[in-house]
Design an enzyme around this catalytic site. Sequence first.
Site, PDB file in Angstrom:
ATOM      1  N   GLY A 142      18.762  30.319  15.164  1.00 53.85           N
ATOM      2  CA  GLY A 142      18.114  30.574  13.601  1.00 53.85           C
ATOM      3  C   GLY A 142      16.766  31.521  14.156  1.00 53.85           C
ATOM      4  O   GLY A 142      16.731  32.294  14.974  1.00 53.85           O
ATOM      5  N   LEU A 146      16.068  33.990  12.258  1.00 56.12           N
ATOM      6  CA  LEU A 146      16.732  35.334  12.276  1.00 56.12           C
ATOM      7  C   LEU A 146      15.815  36.556  12.034  1.00 56.12           C
ATOM      8  O   LEU A 146      14.896  36.616  11.453  1.00 56.12           O
ATOM      9  CB  LEU A 146      17.871  35.280  11.502  1.00 56.12           C
ATOM     10  CG  LEU A 146      18.793  33.866  11.377  1.00 56.12           C
ATOM     11  CD1 LEU A 146      19.992  34.151  10.398  1.00 56.12           C
ATOM     12  CD2 LEU A 146      19.392  33.828  12.678  1.00 56.12           C
ATOM     13  N   HIS A 190      20.075  39.598  15.023  1.00 60.04           N
ATOM     14  CA  HIS A 190      20.808  38.529  14.658  1.00 60.04           C
ATOM     15  C   HIS A 190      21.984  39.233  13.666  1.00 60.04           C
ATOM     16  O   HIS A 190      23.015  39.084  13.482  1.00 60.04           O
ATOM     17  CB  HIS A 190      20.174  37.446  14.275  1.00 60.04           C
ATOM     18  CG  HIS A 190      19.377  36.601  15.251  1.00 60.04           C
ATOM     19  ND1 HIS A 190      18.142  36.457  15.252  1.00 60.04           N
ATOM     20  CD2 HIS A 190      19.767  35.804  16.119  1.00 60.04           C
ATOM     21  CE1 HIS A 190      17.813  35.781  16.122  1.00 60.04           C
ATOM     22  NE2 HIS A 190      18.788  35.382  16.850  1.00 60.04           N
ATOM     23  N   GLU A 219      23.879  41.907  23.576  1.00 63.34           N
ATOM     24  CA  GLU A 219      23.720  42.355  25.086  1.00 63.34           C
ATOM     25  C   GLU A 219      22.473  42.233  25.457  1.00 63.34           C
ATOM     26  O   GLU A 219      22.307  42.461  26.554  1.00 63.34           O
ATOM     27  CB  GLU A 219      24.095  43.950  24.734  1.00 63.34           C
ATOM     28  CG  GLU A 219      25.555  44.090  24.837  1.00 63.34           C
ATOM     29  CD  GLU A 219      25.930  45.645  24.465  1.00 63.34           C
ATOM     30  OE1 GLU A 219      25.123  46.616  24.547  1.00 63.34           O
ATOM     31  OE2 GLU A 219      27.065  45.900  23.976  1.00 63.34           O
ATOM     32  N   LYS A 220      21.337  41.808  24.464  1.00 63.42           N
ATOM     33  CA  LYS A 220      19.919  41.379  25.037  1.00 63.42           C
ATOM     34  C   LYS A 220      20.184  40.165  26.047  1.00 63.42           C
ATOM     35  O   LYS A 220      19.396  40.206  26.738  1.00 63.42           O
ATOM     36  CB  LYS A 220      19.270  41.090  23.830  1.00 63.42           C
ATOM     37  CG  LYS A 220      17.795  40.830  24.438  1.00 63.42           C
ATOM     38  CD  LYS A 220      16.884  40.006  23.020  1.00 63.42           C
ATOM     39  CE  LYS A 220      16.012  39.554  23.915  1.00 63.42           C
ATOM     40  NZ  LYS A 220      16.164  37.942  23.508  1.00 63.42           N
TER      41      LYS A 220
HETATM   42  P1  AMP Z   1      19.715  33.572  19.819  1.00 64.65           P
HETATM   43  O1  AMP Z   1      19.049  32.852  18.257  1.00 64.65           O
HETATM   44  O2  AMP Z   1      18.186  34.075  20.485  1.00 64.65           O
HETATM   45  O3  AMP Z   1      20.034  32.416  20.653  1.00 64.65           O
HETATM   46  O4  AMP Z   1      20.463  34.579  19.940  1.00 64.65           O
HETATM   47  C1  AMP Z   1      21.694  34.304  19.054  1.00 64.65           C
HETATM   48  C2  AMP Z   1      22.490  35.825  19.286  1.00 64.65           C
HETATM   49  O5  AMP Z   1      21.804  36.877  18.876  1.00 64.65           O
HETATM   50  C3  AMP Z   1      22.595  35.950  20.805  1.00 64.65           C
HETATM   51  O6  AMP Z   1      24.172  36.497  20.950  1.00 64.65           O
HETATM   52  C4  AMP Z   1      21.707  36.900  21.193  1.00 64.65           C
HETATM   53  O7  AMP Z   1      21.980  37.690  22.354  1.00 64.65           O
HETATM   54  C5  AMP Z   1      21.709  37.755  20.108  1.00 64.65           C
HETATM   55  N1  AMP Z   1      20.470  38.702  19.721  1.00 64.65           N
HETATM   56  C6  AMP Z   1      19.187  37.962  20.001  1.00 64.65           C
HETATM   57  N2  AMP Z   1      18.317  39.084  20.136  1.00 64.65           N
HETATM   58  C7  AMP Z   1      18.792  40.146  19.774  1.00 64.65           C
HETATM   59  C8  AMP Z   1      18.766  41.494  19.624  1.00 64.65           C
HETATM   60  N3  AMP Z   1      17.280  41.771  19.988  1.00 64.65           N
HETATM   61  N4  AMP Z   1      19.452  42.593  19.620  1.00 64.65           N
HETATM   62  C9  AMP Z   1      21.140  42.192  19.307  1.00 64.65           C
HETATM   63  N5  AMP Z   1      21.317  40.620  19.535  1.00 64.65           N
HETATM   64  C10 AMP Z   1      20.309  39.883  19.623  1.00 64.65           C
END
Ligand code: AMP
Length: 285
Positions: A31, A33, A37, A150-151
Amino acid sequence: MITVHDKAALRSWISLCRQQGQRIGLAPTMGNLHAGHLRLLEKLRPHCDRIVCSIFVNPTQFAAHEDFGSYPRTLEADQIKLEQAGCDLVFAPSANVMYNGHTDQLTRVVVRNMENLLCGASRPGHFQGVATVVSKLFNLVQPDVACFGEKDFQQLSLLRQMTLDLDFPITIVSCPTEREADGLAMSSRNQYLSPEERQRAPMLYRTLQQMRDAILQGNRDYRMLETAATGLLDKSGFVTDYFSIADANTLQPAESTTSDLLVAVAARLGSTRLIDNLTLCNKKA
Ligand code: AMP
């Protein structure tokens, strides 16, 4: 778009989709977002008829001293963004629902070859928490395709391995890192930065680019480049957890003959831990 908080409601929606022969895509998130995301949803769209986004701040992937309690929870704002992005269902369970009343995780999923490298070295147990919760989401949502950013390159690699090893019939697609105009990788944690730290933060990506350029110019002394990059970051006020030039397939330290390279960094600015990476193909090796 509908939001469900319990597993029974999720399962009955999924079985309706299945009866109609629809393909399901899943984007797991915690979340709060941002545009990164929402890119996951864009990536999923060509592969499926219905998109599920999960929002769950997973307690089992945070160590006791980490930011589980303060992690930003913004469900209402997230719902608006997801609706606009064409999401069909938001699954937002409580920890109690997700873990059936016990968070001590009697059953865990461990991807043994990757969990202690890079981020795993300083976050013991983190990737067990990630692999376990994503396995649960895969079993609950039964997606045809799931998308990860990919981050979080190590997370992506580990979940690909898990999907293969546990025979989940799921295609994993990846999404390039979405960045702010100054190069900083978008992250929910960026908002922890003070204005002064926020100004310094793009140095992380600039250092990755500098090391990539050195490699592309023929420098193969990866350990020296790692030390140089760490020095540059530490001089700019970061506390570097690791700066690693690794084999993008195994995440082990790269050798001069390695062709698929991952240049990855984790560093703290104040109390905020930031990660970033880039990949490159070293054809001349
Ligand atoms: P998180 O909410 O941080 O657990 O991220 C959820 C998903 O979004 C994971 O697959 C992350 O790798 C992806 N994500 C987070 N930040 C980015 C970004 N800046 N660019 C692309 N994907 C992201």
